[in-house]
Design a protein around this motif. Structure first.
Motif, short mmCIF file in Angstrom:
data_model
loop_
_atom_site.label_atom_id
_atom_site.label_comp_id
_atom_site.label_asym_id
_atom_site.label_seq_id
_atom_site.Cartn_x
_atom_site.Cartn_y
_atom_site.Cartn_z
N GLY A 1 -5.15 5.08 3.38
CA GLY A 1 -6.36 4.99 2.55
C GLY A 1 -6.75 6.34 1.95
O GLY A 1 -6.82 6.48 0.72
N ASN B 1 -14.35 4.05 4.75
CA ASN B 1 -14.11 5.07 5.77
C ASN B 1 -15.43 5.56 6.35
O ASN B 1 -15.58 5.75 7.56
CB ASN B 1 -13.33 6.23 5.16
CG ASN B 1 -12.88 7.24 6.20
OD1 ASN B 1 -11.92 7.01 6.93
ND2 ASN B 1 -13.59 8.37 6.29
N GLN C 1 -10.78 2.26 -6.55
CA GLN C 1 -10.06 2.30 -5.28
C GLN C 1 -10.46 3.53 -4.46
O GLN C 1 -10.62 3.46 -3.25
CB GLN C 1 -8.55 2.33 -5.54
CG GLN C 1 -7.69 2.28 -4.30
CD GLN C 1 -7.85 0.96 -3.55
OE1 GLN C 1 -7.86 -0.11 -4.17
NE2 GLN C 1 -7.99 1.02 -2.23
N ASN D 1 -12.28 3.18 -0.79
CA ASN D 1 -11.69 3.76 0.42
C ASN D 1 -12.66 4.72 1.11
O ASN D 1 -12.78 4.74 2.34
CB ASN D 1 -10.40 4.49 0.08
CG ASN D 1 -9.27 3.54 -0.28
OD1 ASN D 1 -9.42 2.32 -0.21
ND2 ASN D 1 -8.13 4.08 -0.66
N ASP E 1 0.84 -1.21 0.00
CA ASP E 1 0.00 0.00 0.00
C ASP E 1 0.86 1.26 0.00
O ASP E 1 0.56 2.25 -0.67
CB ASP E 1 -0.92 0.01 1.23
CG ASP E 1 -1.98 -1.07 1.15
OD1 ASP E 1 -2.24 -1.56 0.02
OD2 ASP E 1 -2.55 -1.41 2.20
#
Length: 547
Positions: free
Chosen positions: A510, A445, A437, A441, A379
Motif C-alpha cells: 500500500g 493506513n 489511490q 491508502n 497489486d
C-alpha cells in the motif's frame, strides 16, 4: 597623507607662534629685557600676521584642495620671512633666534623633498648672511640695528658665526632630507601593502559570499562572526541578525553531537528551517588561532545533504525495484495461469452433486484464497509496473470530499473522523485516479493505526522551499495527519519498502505504491511519527515550471 602632514605643520606653527606671543606679552608687562617698545610692537605685529596667515592657510586647505603644492611653498616662504622678521627686531647678529631657520629647512624636507630642503638652506644662508653684512656696514639703522654691535664682535667672530650657522643649515637639510626620503619610502610601501590588503579582503569577501556551501566562523565562546550568503539563504537569517548569536541558537542540531561543537571535526545533524522542511546538514570544522585562555574559535563549512541522501536512497530503491520488475514480468503469467486453472477446476468440482458439506467448505476456502492471491499479484504488478501519470488540473478539496464519502460505510473507520482542511479552490496538476489511490491508502493506513477512533486531518498549501544548492522552488504540500498509535523509528525508516508491513493481513504494498505514484509525479513523500502520539505524512509536488 600629504594634506595631513601639511595640516599638522600649520598647527605646529600656531603653537610656536603662541609661545612667542606669550613671551612677548610677558616682556611687555614686566617692561624688562633688551627689546625696546617699538621692537615689541613689531614682533607682536609679526606674530598676529602669522596667526592670520595660518588661518587663511587652513581655509584654503579645507576648501581649495587643488592649491595644495602652492600652499606648501607659501608655508616655507612665510616661515623664512617670519624668522627673518624676528631676527631683525631681536638684534640681528646678536639675536639668539637664528636657529629658527632650521625649522623652516626641516619643514621643507618633510613637506617637499631633499632638493627643496637644500634650496631652503641656501636661501636661509643668503638671508642671514645678508642681515649680518648689512648690519655690519650700517644699512639697517632704520630698523634699530646699528653697526657698532656687529663691529664690536670682530671680523673673526662674525665669520665664525656665519660658518657655524651655514654648516648647521646645510647639515640639517642633508639629514632631514635623508630621513624624510626614507620616511616617504616607508609610507609608500605601507600604502602599497594597505592596498594589497584591501584587495585581498575584497577577494576574500567575494569568495566567501559566493561559495556554493555554507561558511561560518565562531569565536572561542561559540558566538557567530562570519555568516555567508549560502547560510543566509538556507536559514533565512541575515549576517547582521546572526552576528554574535550563539551557534546553538541558529543550529540546535549541534547539541545532538555531544560535547563541545568546536571540538567536533565533522558530522551530520538534522535542521528544521522556518519553512518546516527537515534537512540533513553535513559539516566539517577547522580550529582557528588559539587564544590566551587555551580555547580557539572555529571555521565551519556545511552543506545541505538532504537531496544527496534522498538520491542515494532512491538509487538503492530503484535497484531493488528493477530486480522486482524483472522478476514480476517473468512470474506474472507463470503464477496466474496455474491460479486460473486451480480456480476453474475448484469451481467445477464445487458445482457437482454429492459433495459433502465439509468438502464444499474446503473448496470455498480454496476459491477465496486463490482470489486473494490473484489480487495480491495484481497489486504487485501495479506497484512494479506503474503507469505514467496523466496529469490534469484537479480540485483537491473535491477529491478528498469524494473519497471521504466513499469511506463512510467502511467498518475500519468506525468513529474516525476525516477532516478536510483543504481550501475549496485549491487545485494542483496530478493524475486524479492515481492520487485517489494515494489518498485511499494513506487514509486506510491512518484509520487502522487509530483502531477506528480519532481524527484524520488532510490539509494542503503552496510553499517555497530551499533546495540543497541554496535556490528556492515552489511546491504544493499535502499533509495527512492522524492521532493514532504512531511508529518507532525503525518502522519509519522501512515504511515505504515493498512487502514490509506490521499488520497480520497486510501485503506491504500500500505505502510502497503511494511512494511510487508520488515519485512518478516528480514529488516526494516524508513521514514523521512518534509512538503514542500519531503520524504525519507529507507529500511535496513541484509546481509546474519549477525543476
Amino acid at each position: 597623507m600629504f594634506r595631513k602632514r601639511l595640516l599638522w605643520f600649520i598647527l605646529a606653527r600656531v603653537v610656536v607662534v603662541s609661545l612667542f606671543l606669550v613671551s612677548t606679552i610677558v616682556l611687555r608687562v614686566r617692561g624688562t629685557g633688551p627689546l625696546s617698545g617699538q621692537a615689541l610692537d613689531s614682533i607682536t605685529a609679526i606674530l598676529v600676521a602669522s596667526y592670520g596667515f595660518s588661518i587663511l592657510s587652513l581655509l584654503i586647505l579645507r576648501f581649495a584642495k587643488k592649491f595644495g603644492i602652492l600652499l606648501t611653498y607659501a608655508q616655507i616662504i612665510w616661515d623664512i620671512l617670519f624668522v627673518t622678521g624676528i631676527l631683525l627686531y631681536t638684534g640681528g647678529i646678536a639675536s639668539p633666534f637664528s636657529f629658527l631657520y632650521l625649522l623652516a629647512i626641516t619643514s621643507a624636507s618633510v613637506l617637499l623633498a631633499r632638493r627643496e630642503a637644500f634650496y631652503t638652506a641656501s636661501l636661509c644662508a643668503i638671508i642671514y648672511g645678508g642681515i649680518v653684512d648689512l648690519q655690519y656696514y650700517g644699512q639697517l639703522v632704520s630698523l634699530g640695528l646699528g653697526p657698532l654691535v656687529a663691529q664690536s664682535y670682530g671680523t673673526n667672530y662674525i665669520f665664525f658665526t656665519l660658518f657655524i650657522n651655514f654648516l648647521a643649515y646645510f647639515l640639517t637639510a642633508l639629514l632631514t632630507g635623508h630621513l624624510a626620503e626614507k620616511a616617504r619610502q616607508s609610507e609608500t610601501e605601507l600604502e602599497k601593502r594597505a592596498f594589497d590588503y584591501e584587495g585581498l579582503e575584497r577577494l576574500n569577501s567575494t569568495i566567501v559570499s559566493n561559495l556554493t556551501s555554507g561558511l561560518l566562523t565562531v569565536n572561542s565562546a561559540g558566538r557567530i562572526r562570519v555568516f555567508n550568503r549560502y547560510a543566509e539563504t538556507l536559514t533565512g537569517i541575515t549576517q547582521e541578525d546572526a552576528y554574535d548569536r550563539d551557534l546553538y541558537d541558529i543550529f540546535p542540531g549541534f547539541r545532538s553531537l555531544g560535547g563541545d561543537p568546536l571540538n567536533v571535526r565533522r558530522g551530520e545533524f538534522e535542521y528544521l528551517p522556518n519553512n518546516g522542511r527537515k534537512l540533513i546538514i553535513g559539516f566539517n570544522s577547522v580550529l582557528l588561532g588559539v587564544t590566551e585562555g587555551g580555547r580557539a574559535g572555529a571555521l565551519i563549512n556545511f552543506q545541505d545533504l538532504t537531496q544527496i541522501k534522498r538520491m542515494a536512497e532512491n538509487l538503492k530503491r530503484a535497484d531493488r525495484l528493477a530486480v522486482i520488475g524483472e522478476l514480476s514480468a517473468r512470474m506474472a503469467h507463470e503464477i496466474r495461469n496455474p491460479l486460473a486453472a486451480i480456480s476453474g477446476s475448484v469451481q467445477l468440482i464445487s458445482q457437482g452433486n454429492g459433495i459433502p458439506e465439509a468438502d464444499r467448505q474446503l473448496l470455498a476456502i480454496v476459491l477465496r484464497e486463490t482470489d486473494r492471491l490473484n489480487g495480491l499479484i495484481t497489486d504487485f504488478l501495479a506497484y512494479a509496473r506503474p503507469n505514467q501519470p496523466a496529469k490534469g488540473s484537479v480540485n483537491l478539496y473535491a477529491l478528498v470530499a469524494e473519497i471521504a464519502s466513499l469511506l463512510v460505510p467502511d467498518r475500519r473507520f468506525g468513529a474516525a473522523r476525516i477532516v478536510n482542511g483543504v481550501d475549496s479552490d485549491f487545485t494542483l496538476p496530478i493524475d486524479s485516479d492515481q492520487f485517489r489511490q494515494v489518498l485511499l491508502n494513506l487514509l486506510v493506513n491512518a484509520a487502522e493505526a487509530m483502531s477506528g477512533s480519532g481524527a484524520i486531518v488532510i490539509d494542503a498549501d503552496r510553499i517555497d522551499e530551499i533546495r540543497s544548492g541554496g535556490e528556492k522552488r515552489s511546491v504544493y504540500r499535502i499533509t495527512v495527519a492522524d492521532d493514532g498509535c504512531g511508529m518507532d523509528q525503525k518502522t519509519v525508516s522501512q515504511i515505504f519498502e515493498p512487502f514490509y508491513t506490521t499488520k497480520a493481513s497486510g501485503t506491504g504494498l500500500g505505502l510502497a505504491t503511494v511512494y511510487r505514484i508520488v515519485e512518478a509525479h516528480g514529488g516526494r513523500i516524508t513521514v514523521e511519527s512518534t509512538e503514542g502520539k500519531g503520524t504525519l505524512f507529507t507529500i511535496y509536488i513541484p509546481v509546474q515550471g519549477n525543476d
